[in-house]
Design a protein around this motif. Sequence first.
Motif, mmCIF file in Angstrom:
data_model
loop_
_atom_site.group_PDB
_atom_site.id
_atom_site.type_symbol
_atom_site.label_atom_id
_atom_site.label_comp_id
_atom_site.label_asym_id
_atom_site.label_seq_id
_atom_site.Cartn_x
_atom_site.Cartn_y
_atom_site.Cartn_z
ATOM 1 N N SER A 14 0.828 -1.212 0.000
ATOM 2 C CA SER A 14 0.000 0.000 0.000
ATOM 3 C C SER A 14 0.860 1.259 0.000
ATOM 4 C CB SER A 14 -0.958 0.006 1.200
ATOM 5 O OG SER A 14 -0.241 -0.044 2.420
ATOM 6 N N THR A 15 1.931 1.255 0.806
ATOM 7 C CA THR A 15 2.824 2.418 0.840
ATOM 8 C C THR A 15 3.532 2.612 -0.501
ATOM 9 O OG1 THR A 15 3.204 2.288 3.222
ATOM 10 C CG2 THR A 15 4.892 3.393 1.929
ATOM 11 N N ILE A 16 4.049 1.529 -1.056
ATOM 12 C CA ILE A 16 4.755 1.617 -2.341
ATOM 13 C C ILE A 16 3.791 2.055 -3.437
ATOM 14 C CG2 ILE A 16 6.095 0.326 -4.067
ATOM 15 C CD1 ILE A 16 6.969 -1.515 -1.678
ATOM 16 N N ASP A 17 2.574 1.515 -3.413
ATOM 17 C CA ASP A 17 1.565 1.882 -4.396
ATOM 18 C C ASP A 17 1.234 3.376 -4.321
ATOM 19 O OD1 ASP A 17 -0.405 1.487 -6.398
ATOM 20 O OD2 ASP A 17 -1.968 1.291 -4.876
ATOM 21 N N GLU A 18 1.179 3.928 -3.105
ATOM 22 C CA GLU A 18 0.898 5.363 -2.948
ATOM 23 C C GLU A 18 1.998 6.207 -3.590
ATOM 24 O OE1 GLU A 18 -1.820 6.987 -1.798
ATOM 25 O OE2 GLU A 18 -2.715 4.982 -1.714
ATOM 26 N N LEU A 19 3.248 5.783 -3.444
ATOM 27 C CA LEU A 19 4.363 6.507 -4.072
ATOM 28 C C LEU A 19 4.247 6.464 -5.593
ATOM 29 C CD1 LEU A 19 7.340 5.276 -1.845
ATOM 30 C CD2 LEU A 19 6.261 7.532 -1.780
ATOM 31 N N LEU A 20 3.921 5.282 -6.117
ATOM 32 C CA LEU A 20 3.780 5.132 -7.566
ATOM 33 C C LEU A 20 2.623 5.972 -8.102
ATOM 34 C CD1 LEU A 20 4.354 1.268 -7.793
ATOM 35 C CD2 LEU A 20 5.964 3.043 -8.508
ATOM 36 N N LYS A 21 1.551 6.059 -7.337
ATOM 37 C CA LYS A 21 0.367 6.814 -7.772
ATOM 38 C C LYS A 21 0.640 8.315 -7.885
ATOM 39 C CE LYS A 21 -3.372 3.760 -6.285
ATOM 40 N NZ LYS A 21 -4.371 3.497 -5.211
ATOM 41 N N ILE B 11 6.621 -9.851 -6.682
ATOM 42 C CA ILE B 11 5.576 -10.759 -6.199
ATOM 43 C C ILE B 11 4.528 -9.977 -5.395
ATOM 44 C CG2 ILE B 11 5.094 -12.658 -4.595
ATOM 45 C CD1 ILE B 11 7.920 -13.761 -5.409
ATOM 46 N N GLY B 12 4.993 -9.162 -4.451
ATOM 47 C CA GLY B 12 4.078 -8.428 -3.584
ATOM 48 C C GLY B 12 3.171 -7.488 -4.348
ATOM 49 N N LEU B 13 3.711 -6.848 -5.388
ATOM 50 C CA LEU B 13 2.947 -5.856 -6.150
ATOM 51 C C LEU B 13 2.143 -6.470 -7.300
ATOM 52 C CD1 LEU B 13 5.703 -3.143 -6.045
ATOM 53 C CD2 LEU B 13 3.376 -2.817 -5.159
ATOM 54 N N SER B 14 2.281 -7.796 -7.500
ATOM 55 C CA SER B 14 1.573 -8.442 -8.615
ATOM 56 C C SER B 14 0.071 -8.502 -8.395
ATOM 57 C CB SER B 14 2.128 -9.856 -8.846
ATOM 58 O OG SER B 14 1.862 -10.697 -7.729
ATOM 59 N N ASP B 15 -0.394 -8.335 -7.155
ATOM 60 C CA ASP B 15 -1.841 -8.274 -6.905
ATOM 61 C C ASP B 15 -2.450 -6.990 -7.458
ATOM 62 O OD1 ASP B 15 -1.875 -10.700 -5.621
ATOM 63 O OD2 ASP B 15 -1.732 -9.868 -3.602
ATOM 64 N N ILE B 16 -1.618 -5.949 -7.553
ATOM 65 C CA ILE B 16 -2.107 -4.637 -7.997
ATOM 66 C C ILE B 16 -1.728 -4.373 -9.453
ATOM 67 C CG2 ILE B 16 -2.057 -2.142 -7.530
ATOM 68 C CD1 ILE B 16 -1.083 -2.849 -4.683
ATOM 69 N N TYR B 17 -0.518 -4.806 -9.837
ATOM 70 C CA TYR B 17 0.030 -4.491 -11.156
ATOM 71 C C TYR B 17 0.375 -5.766 -11.938
ATOM 72 C CZ TYR B 17 0.724 0.177 -9.173
ATOM 73 O OH TYR B 17 0.537 1.401 -8.593
ATOM 74 N N LYS B 18 0.488 -5.597 -13.249
ATOM 75 C CA LYS B 18 1.041 -6.648 -14.107
ATOM 76 C C LYS B 18 2.555 -6.452 -14.110
ATOM 77 C CE LYS B 18 0.555 -8.635 -18.750
ATOM 78 N NZ LYS B 18 -0.096 -8.458 -20.072
ATOM 79 N N THR B 19 3.262 -7.252 -13.321
ATOM 80 C CA THR B 19 4.674 -6.982 -13.048
ATOM 81 C C THR B 19 5.620 -7.744 -13.976
ATOM 82 O OG1 THR B 19 4.655 -8.674 -11.302
ATOM 83 C CG2 THR B 19 4.316 -6.407 -10.605
ATOM 84 N N THR B 20 6.608 -7.018 -14.458
ATOM 85 C CA THR B 20 7.725 -7.611 -15.198
ATOM 86 C C THR B 20 8.999 -7.306 -14.428
ATOM 87 O OG1 THR B 20 6.626 -7.327 -17.341
ATOM 88 C CG2 THR B 20 9.017 -7.642 -17.368
#
Length: 259
Positions: free
Chosen positions: A131-138, A170-179
Amino acid sequence: MKQKLSIVKIGGNVIENKTELNKFLKLFTALDGIKILVHGGGKLATQLASKLGIESKMVNGRRITDAETLEVITMVYAGLTNKNIVAQLQANGCNAIGLSGADGNAIQAHKRPVKEIDYGFVGDVDSINTSTIDELLKINLTPIFCAMTHDGNGQLLNTNADTIASELAIGLSDIYKTTLFYCFEKKGVLMDISDEDSVVKHIDTTKYQQLLNKGIVAEGMLPKLENCFHALNNNVNKVCLGDMTMLDDTSTLFSTLTL
């Protein structure tokens, strides 16, 4: 549809070379979409430790991290290396923010238990604060993670950068399509170690087993590919292995791993 996220891990050979690092950071800045960079800095840490009269101890390529060594690693990884990269990315027009796993409670780990070897203050990842990392990306910040985590009780831990990159993906793959991109000195997985252009371009689980059986994947490449397939088996979309040129849209000479 999930938004694409690129997570790039850069090796020490590029970090040590200012010219190569500048080239890499320009390619990273030009990489389309949202992204995260993960770096180590082991060679610089060894050099500084030597200047300070601190012996660097390695076992099977892994650093033994006693209290003195942890101080050096913190100075080099989270300080000098991280902030130099962030400053250069700002100069390239990439709004980067430098982080360790302790910042924003981004990555928690536990101290590796003592078995045959006591690695000291080395961490194995427990959780990613998505959630914290996602907020930074947003808000259009690009996180630049050094190879350090924390245990939630005030202790910093030296943690393998390949593992951090994998666990972030892995952790962010629930939110993003990760490569996941692993940038290192080779162009990819090589069929013939003496031929730099003998890159295996596509590797799935069947091909991986064939390469293992033939002994083509061995020694240092073995843990790297184990890390790759660990990520793929935990919802990461794909993993790419090669030198920095694979970040260029026109490049075709690198290894792509999928299930």
